[in-house]
Design a protein around this motif. Structure first.
Motif, PDB file in Angstrom:
ATOM      1  N   VAL A 114       3.329   2.795  -1.116  1.00  0.00           N
ATOM      2  CA  VAL A 114       2.961   2.307   0.217  1.00  0.00           C
ATOM      3  C   VAL A 114       1.623   1.574   0.169  1.00  0.00           C
ATOM      4  O   VAL A 114       1.415   0.601   0.909  1.00  0.00           O
ATOM      5  N   CYS A 115       0.712   1.984  -0.702  1.00  0.00           N
ATOM      6  CA  CYS A 115      -0.538   1.230  -0.853  1.00  0.00           C
ATOM      7  C   CYS A 115      -0.248  -0.181  -1.359  1.00  0.00           C
ATOM      8  O   CYS A 115      -0.870  -1.153  -0.895  1.00  0.00           O
ATOM      9  N   VAL A 116       0.665  -0.289  -2.305  1.00  0.00           N
ATOM     10  CA  VAL A 116       1.069  -1.625  -2.755  1.00  0.00           C
ATOM     11  C   VAL A 116       1.698  -2.395  -1.603  1.00  0.00           C
ATOM     12  O   VAL A 116       1.445  -3.600  -1.426  1.00  0.00           O
ATOM     13  N   LEU A 117       2.514  -1.710  -0.794  1.00  0.00           N
ATOM     14  CA  LEU A 117       3.141  -2.357   0.364  1.00  0.00           C
ATOM     15  C   LEU A 117       2.070  -2.860   1.332  1.00  0.00           C
ATOM     16  O   LEU A 117       2.156  -3.989   1.838  1.00  0.00           O
ATOM     17  N   ILE A 118       1.068  -2.035   1.606  1.00  0.00           N
ATOM     18  CA  ILE A 118      -0.014  -2.443   2.512  1.00  0.00           C
ATOM     19  C   ILE A 118      -0.719  -3.686   1.984  1.00  0.00           C
ATOM     20  O   ILE A 118      -0.993  -4.643   2.719  1.00  0.00           O
ATOM     21  N   GLU A 119      -1.014  -3.674   0.700  1.00  0.00           N
ATOM     22  CA  GLU A 119      -1.701  -4.816   0.102  1.00  0.00           C
ATOM     23  C   GLU A 119      -0.868  -6.088   0.239  1.00  0.00           C
ATOM     24  O   GLU A 119      -1.370  -7.143   0.680  1.00  0.00           O
ATOM     25  N   LYS A 120       0.416  -6.014  -0.122  1.00  0.00           N
ATOM     26  CA  LYS A 120       1.246  -7.218  -0.120  1.00  0.00           C
ATOM     27  C   LYS A 120       1.510  -7.712   1.300  1.00  0.00           C
ATOM     28  O   LYS A 120       1.530  -8.931   1.543  1.00  0.00           O
ATOM     29  N   LEU A 121       1.710  -6.796   2.257  1.00  0.00           N
ATOM     30  CA  LEU A 121       1.939  -7.226   3.639  1.00  0.00           C
ATOM     31  C   LEU A 121       0.672  -7.826   4.239  1.00  0.00           C
ATOM     32  O   LEU A 121       0.736  -8.767   5.039  1.00  0.00           O
ATOM     33  N   SER A 122      -0.488  -7.286   3.844  1.00  0.00           N
ATOM     34  CA  SER A 122      -1.747  -7.875   4.332  1.00  0.00           C
ATOM     35  C   SER A 122      -1.947  -9.253   3.747  1.00  0.00           C
ATOM     36  O   SER A 122      -2.341 -10.194   4.464  1.00  0.00           O
ATOM     37  N   LEU A 123      -1.673  -9.400   2.455  1.00  0.00           N
ATOM     38  CA  LEU A 123      -1.781 -10.720   1.842  1.00  0.00           C
ATOM     39  C   LEU A 123      -0.762 -11.688   2.414  1.00  0.00           C
ATOM     40  O   LEU A 123      -0.989 -12.910   2.425  1.00  0.00           O
ATOM     41  N   SER A 124       0.364 -11.152   2.895  1.00  0.00           N
ATOM     42  CA  SER A 124       1.420 -12.000   3.469  1.00  0.00           C
ATOM     43  C   SER A 124       1.146 -12.357   4.923  1.00  0.00           C
ATOM     44  O   SER A 124       1.969 -13.033   5.558  1.00  0.00           O
ATOM     45  N   LYS A 125      -0.013 -11.861   5.460  1.00  0.00           N
ATOM     46  CA  LYS A 125      -0.428 -12.182   6.830  1.00  0.00           C
ATOM     47  C   LYS A 125       0.651 -11.809   7.848  1.00  0.00           C
ATOM     48  O   LYS A 125       1.021 -12.603   8.725  1.00  0.00           O
ATOM     49  N   MET A 126       1.157 -10.593   7.728  1.00  0.00           N
ATOM     50  CA  MET A 126       2.139 -10.103   8.691  1.00  0.00           C
ATOM     51  C   MET A 126       1.493 -10.007  10.077  1.00  0.00           C
ATOM     52  O   MET A 126       0.312  -9.619  10.189  1.00  0.00           O
ATOM     53  N   PRO A 127       2.221 -10.319  11.127  1.00  0.00           N
ATOM     54  CA  PRO A 127       1.640 -10.365  12.484  1.00  0.00           C
ATOM     55  C   PRO A 127       1.458  -8.974  13.082  1.00  0.00           C
ATOM     56  O   PRO A 127       2.118  -8.603  14.058  1.00  0.00           O
TER      57      PRO A 127
END
Length: 1188
Positions: free
Chosen positions: A643-656
């Motif tokens: 989930v930490c990896v998920l948080i990082e990738k979604l933040s980098l993906s600029k999720m709304p």
């Protein structure tokens, strides 16, 4: 050992992290022909035994072993090699030792080339029968040194049995004397073969070969075959595989029977086949735990089955091309295509009755396909193929159906593997008709991805490997039009296996299977795919490798990934299976990030690729896991990391998700993970911490910025205050986590709080009595300080926003203060242990000598070294940062201290830290954008360390590093730190480090012997190091060993010409202080040789040194007394002028004859006698004060 008839299938799993070395066959001919001829020609000279004989035998073995992979290269040379050796054997004058040596050489050749090729080269005339038989008779079956002789003689005898004459013609008159009958040759051979079938050595195998050729002779089978079969079956029935002798006997009988039914004529063996099968059933071999017996049982069963059935080529079989390779090549040369497949026709003998024993044979072979050992399954698969080739079409199809039953998911991986081998054999022989391909391809596709979990591991590698073999066989057995409907499915499965299978053998098998794979093989080379790095990218675990590859695939097929792959991955994120859940969450993160990068190239948001349902699904993953309490327990470690990896990738993906409550949930998870690192297993702690820190950095950068460059004040205040408070936690891992988190914060969150954050981190790096055993937190604190400096940059007059004159001294003070961190704990000086890291897992494993007199301990490693390495890296980063922007902030005394500290680390004993220190030293020296100011002795350093050395020298190697580092001793500024590091290296435990550091120091000392000023400066520095580190065991103990080295090699001989030289006086005083009241045995043992060497200095120094040695002769520890006496004895013989010639003999007699480990009262009397002889006062006992 002769090569097996049956190739092994399915090699063992290989999961090596390092690159696999592959040796390709590159031999073109037998290149050692001349050497071998000379070697065989010298046997008469070396046969007597001793070293020459063993050298010749070993050399011949080495030569032959080179050709294990290409034994056919020996074929042109076999005849002359055999002739040279047989000439020795047939020479009547050859001694027995020479004959046995010749047979050893023959066996080595046979082991490489195989006995079948070798047999025809043995002399096999009529005249050879009796001499060979006599040689065999003369052997002692119980002589374990000559088993090669018996093995080769039995093979030789087996080929002489093929002479086309009745043995009775060789008997002559059997009546030698009235009433005495000589045994016939036939009976002698039978007796010998039977006796060797029950021996425990290799001769048993040769006896089985002999029996198969002997008993199937026309003249022997009439009179002896029934008798032998009865004897063998009786032995088989009376033996048990539970005993060693029973196993040996059964092995011999089974080998002999299998060979007989293989080589004998069907009409001769058929009458006995049913009886043998019944006896074999009664033996219950499948219940044995002996692999070889079960394999031989399967071999015999299939031979019995082939005996039941008439030999024929099934007319109904599928054929492609001609059976002759030459015919196929001729057709291709003529421009014709291969023959059209023959249309299966009805077998003319379809109505023939199938003997009742065949059903039992087939059943046993099908059971053999499920055996636990590969060799048994492989033998059973070949038996299935051979039997099916003689069965009518309908019955053969039933056999295929029974084989397909092995592919039930109720069956084990052994059954799947055996089924694959059987299908490959059936297909290769044309016994698998195209009508069956639909069913067969379906199970093979499942087999290509077969993986069954067994506890913490999984099985199925051998199944996938065998499935690739099936595909290989089908590609060569069927016409393209037959396989056309299945090519897409098979090729897709093979590509996936070749690229993504986790096992090296499966990837290679899949890459080499393609029927049209030339283009693919040039891209995914057979040897290249064997290295997992080339197939997946460099990540630690298989699931992470797979999701990285999925990330790359998403960029190739974004629409399919978004509409088909992504929904399926989301549905798997709540799977009850931990590993499925972990992999799917990682995959969701990577696919979403890949879609974002594609969208960003077109200036579009990621939501253009992902619909609202997918976005909501991503947002709900954390809350669903939290509600189900899946962050707890051992499985929680994987979930937190994923989930930490998920948080990082979604933040980098600029999720709304700005302003959404999910941000608070994500922040809670990061904080909770960093706060409970001490509860996480050590092997995964580092990876989880890194994932959480990376997630925090991405989360803050995306969702906590109120305006460009400005943080939300409330969030900034809460975050900084909480993290600084956690730096004072009593848990070391908690400090590590939040130190790293502060170092990862973006610049806008540090704005206005820099001084506060740096102060908190400096407190973490400070060593106090309470946290002296927290080296990892100090390491991470130093890394955080350096990272923050890189983040905020340099800006004049803004100490709360960037690095500037007001705070740079504090930063340097924290970094330099940790350069002397040599943390020790209860396990000893961990700073001196050799460490081996297991990738990024954070688990350190050490094997090193502790303080317990040679015992080895396991530990985390050089924890003090972690701190020093981080400090060196931080010093380099901060200094280069300042040099690029404001070099005037680097003060002269700071630069000098940096260079000296790094130089000291560059001369110490641990290779990897030394190499890192030299790298930092040379980087600072050669940096020219602009150059670092105030580097001491820059000109001399650039001559000693030219830029070419940076890349050309292996600084990890002591042989290359110390010779260069020692040259710094000639520069006054660097002399003290470099000598301090060398002292630690000279007194170390690693042989190569001690040797090369000692050699380098001696070379330097040799160069300054003619320069009294340089030698005096060196000696003063050495004494200063001793004085500064008195009672500091990390330095003083190796320093005593260093002093022993330099004094023994005469480095200070020039001082011995002056009575009571200041160097000797001060050195003696320091040594006395160091060992005063010491109970450290190692320290005392190191001091003894120093005192012994100091007797070479005349005057009071000599008398004081002798007095100290006399005191040690009555030490409370017997070991110290004995060691002192021994070394004083050697010293007095070396420096004979220390005592008068008139008393020397008496002194050495007392030293050598006294039992110094006796009672102190006895020893003290002898010690006092020595004091009188040496002219030193007798030590007096000081009465101990008594308590009132």
């Amino acid at each position: 050992m002769a090569l097996s008839d049956e190739p092994a299938a399915g090699g063992p799993e290989e999961e090596a992290e390092e690159e696999t070395l592959v040796f390709r066959a590159a031999l073109e001919a037998f290149g050692e022909s001349a050497e071998t001829r000379a070697l065989l020609g010298r046997l008469r000279e070396v046969h007597g035994g001793g070293v020459a004989r063993e050298v010749a035998l070993e050399r011949f073995r080495v030569i032959m072993d080179k050709y294990q992979e290409q034994p056919h290269l020996l074929d042109p040379h076999l005849e002359w090699m055999m002739n040279l050796l047989l000439d020795i054997v047939q020479d009547q004058t050859s001694p027995a030792s020479l004959v046995h040596l010749a047979f050893k050489f023959l066996y080595i050749i046979t082991k490489v080339r195989g006995y079948k090729t070798f047999l025809s080269l043995f002399p096999h005339e009529v005249a050879d029968v009796e001499p060979v038989l006599d040689l065999v008779t003369d052997q002692n079956p119980k002589d374990h040194e000559t088993w090669e002789t018996r093995y080769m003689l039995l093979l030789w005898l087996s080929v002489t049995c093929l002479i086309p004459f009745d043995f009775s013609r060789l008997d002559g008159n059997l009546l030698t004397q009235p009433g005495q009958t000589r045994m016939s040759i036939m009976d002698r051979i039978l007796q010998i073969a039977e006796s060797y079938l029950i021996v425990s050595d290799k001769a048993r195998d040769a006896a089985a070969v002999l029996m198969s050729r002997f008993i199937t002779r026309p003249d022997v089978k009439r009179s002896k075959m029934a008798e032998f079969l009865d004897w063998s079956l009786c032995n088989l029935a009376s033996s048990s595989f539970q005993t060693l002798q029973g196993v040996i006997t059964m092995d011999g009988m089974l080998q002999a029977l299998a060979q007989i039914f293989k080589h004998g004529k069907r009409e001769d063996c058929l009458p006995y086949a049913a009886t043998v099968l019944r006896c074999l059933d009664d033996c219950k071999l499948p219940e044995s735990n002996q692999t070889l017996l079960r394999k031989l049982g399967v071999k015999l069963v299939q031979r019995l089955g082939l005996t039941f059935l008439k030999p024929r080529v099934a007319a109904w079989r599928y054929q492609r091309g001609c059976r002759s390779l030459a015919a196929n090549l001729q057709l291709l040369a003529q421009g014709q295509s291969e023959q059209k497949p023959l249309i299966p026709t009805e077998d003319a003998d379809e109505d023939d009755d199938v003997p009742e024993g065949v059903e039992s044979v087939i059943e046993q072979l099908l059971v053999g396909l499920k055996d636990k050992d590969t060799v048994v399954r492989w033998s059973a698969a070949k038996g299935i193929g051979r039997m099916a080739g003689r069965l009518p079409k309908a019955l053969a199809d039933d056999v295929v159906g029974s084989v397909l039953d092995c592919f039930s998911f109720q069956e084990t991986d052994k059954a799947w593997h055996g089924g694959c081998l059987a299908l490959a054999e059936l297909g290769r022989r044309g016994l698998l008709l195209p009508s069956r391909l639909v069913d067969v391809v379906a199970v093979i596709l499942k087999a290509l991805t077969y993986d069954e979990k067994r506890g913490s591991c999984s099985v199925g590698t051998n199944v996938r490997d065998a499935a690739c073999y099936v595909c290989w066989a089908f590609a060569r057995a069927y016409e393209p039009q037959e396989l056309k409907p299945f090519v897409t499915a098979i090729s897709s499965a093979l590509v996936i296996a070749a690229v993504f299978d986790r096992d090296i053998n499966c990837r290679r098998a899949a890459s080499g299977t393609f029927p049209h794979g030339i283009d693919i093989l040039t891209t995914a080379d057979y040897f290249a795919v064997g290295n997992r790095t080339n197939c997946f990218l460099v990540i630690r675990v298989i699931r992470e490798l797979a999701v990285k590859a999925l990330h790359n695939l998403t960029q190739r097929a974004p629409e399919y990934s978004a509409t088909q792959v992504f929904p399926r991955l989301l549905s798997m994120t709540l799977s009850p299976d931990l590993h499925t859940r972990h992999g799917s969450i990682l995959a969701c993160a990577e696919v979403a990030y890949a879609l974002y990068k594609l969208a960003a190239q077109e200036n579009r948001p990621v939501t253009d690729h992902l619909d609202e349902q997918a976005v909501q699904g991503l947002k709900q993953i954390h809350q669903q896991l939290y509600d189900r309490q899946l962050y707890r327990g051992l499985g929680g470690e994987l979930m937190r990391q994923a989930v930490c990896v998920l948080i990082e990738k979604l933040s980098l993906s600029k999720m709304p998700f700005q302003g959404d409550t999910i941000i608070d949930g994500w922040q809670w998870l990061i904080n909770d993970t960093l706060g409970c690192l001490h509860l996480i297993s050590s092997h995964s702690r580092q990876q989880i911490k890194d994932a959480a820190v990376s997630a925090l950095a991405a989360l803050c950068s995306e969702y906590y910025m109120k305006e460009p460059g400005e943080a939300d004040p409330a969030i900034q205040e809460k975050l900084i205050r909480q993290y600084l408070a956690e730096l004072r936690s009593p848990e070391e891992m908690t400090r590590c986590g939040f130190s790293s988190a502060l170092g990862a914060l973006p610049g806008f969150l540090l704005k206005g709080r820099l001084q506060q954050v740096l102060a908190g981190l400096r407190a973490v790096t400070h060593t106090s009595p309470e946290d002296v055993n927290f080296p990892e937190s100090r390491r991470d604190g130093l890394k955080a300080i350096a990272r923050i400096c890189q983040t905020v940059g340099v800006k004049p007059g803004a100490p709360d926003e960037a690095v500037c004159r007001e705070n740079v001294s504090q930063i340097y003070s924290a970094l330099l203060g940790c350069m002397n961190d040599y943390t020790t704990d209860s396990r000893g000086d961990v700073g001196g242990w050799y460490v081996r890291s297991r990738g990024d897992a954070g688990g350190w494993y050490v094997r090193s000598r502790g303080d317990a007199g040679g015992w080895y301990v396991r530990s985390r490693g050089d924890v003090g070294g972690w701190v020093r390495k981080a400090a060196m890296t931080g010093l380099m980063d901060v200094t280069l940062l300042l040099a690029r922007s404001q070099p005037e902030l680097i003060e002269a005394h700071i630069c000098e201290r940096i260079m000296c500290c790094v130089a000291q680390q560059a001369s110490e004993k641990i290779d990897r830290f030394r190499a890192h220190a030299i790298s930092v030293f040379l980087t600072l020296l050669h940096f020219d954008s602009p150059p670092i100011p105030h580097v001491p002795h820059r000109g001399e350093l650039e001559k000693l360390f030219p830029r070419s050395d940076v890349a050309s020298v292996n600084w990890n190697a002591p042989s290359q590093a110390f010779s260069r580092i020692t040259q710094l001793l000639g520069l006054p500024t660097y002399r003290y730190p470099v000598l301090l590091g060398l002292v630690v290296s000279l007194g170390g435990l690693t042989e190569s480090t001690v040797r090369h550091s000692t050699q380098s120091l001696f070379e330097y000392m040799k160069g300054v012997q003619s320069d009294p000023q340089a030698l005096g400066s060196f000696s003063r520095t050495l004494l200063q190091i001793f004085e500064d580190n008195l009672l500091n065991d990390r330095v003083s103990l190796p320093l005593l060993k260093t002093l022993d080295h330099v004094l023994t090699h005469g480095c200070f001989d020039i001082f011995t010409t002056e009575e009571d030289h200041p160097f000797a006086v001060k050195l003696l005083a320091l040594c006395k202080k160091e060992i005063k009241n010491s109970k450290d045995v190692q320290k005392l043992l190191s001091a003894i040789p120093v005192f012994c060497e100091m007797v070479q200095f005349p005057g009071n120094v000599r008398r004081s040194a002798l007095l100290q040695l006399c005191l040690l002769l009555c030490h409370r520890f017997p070991l110290i007394r004995k060691s002192t006496a021994s070394q004083v004895y050697e010293t007095l013989l070396t420096y004979s002028d220390v005592v008068g010639a008139d008393v020397l003999d008496e002194v050495v007699t007392v030293l050598s004859d006294t039992a110094w480990d006796a009672e102190l009262a006895v020893v003290r009397e002898q010690r006092n006698r020595l004091c009188d002889l040496l002219g030193v006062p007798r030590p007096q006992l000081v009465p101990q004060p008594h308590a009132c």
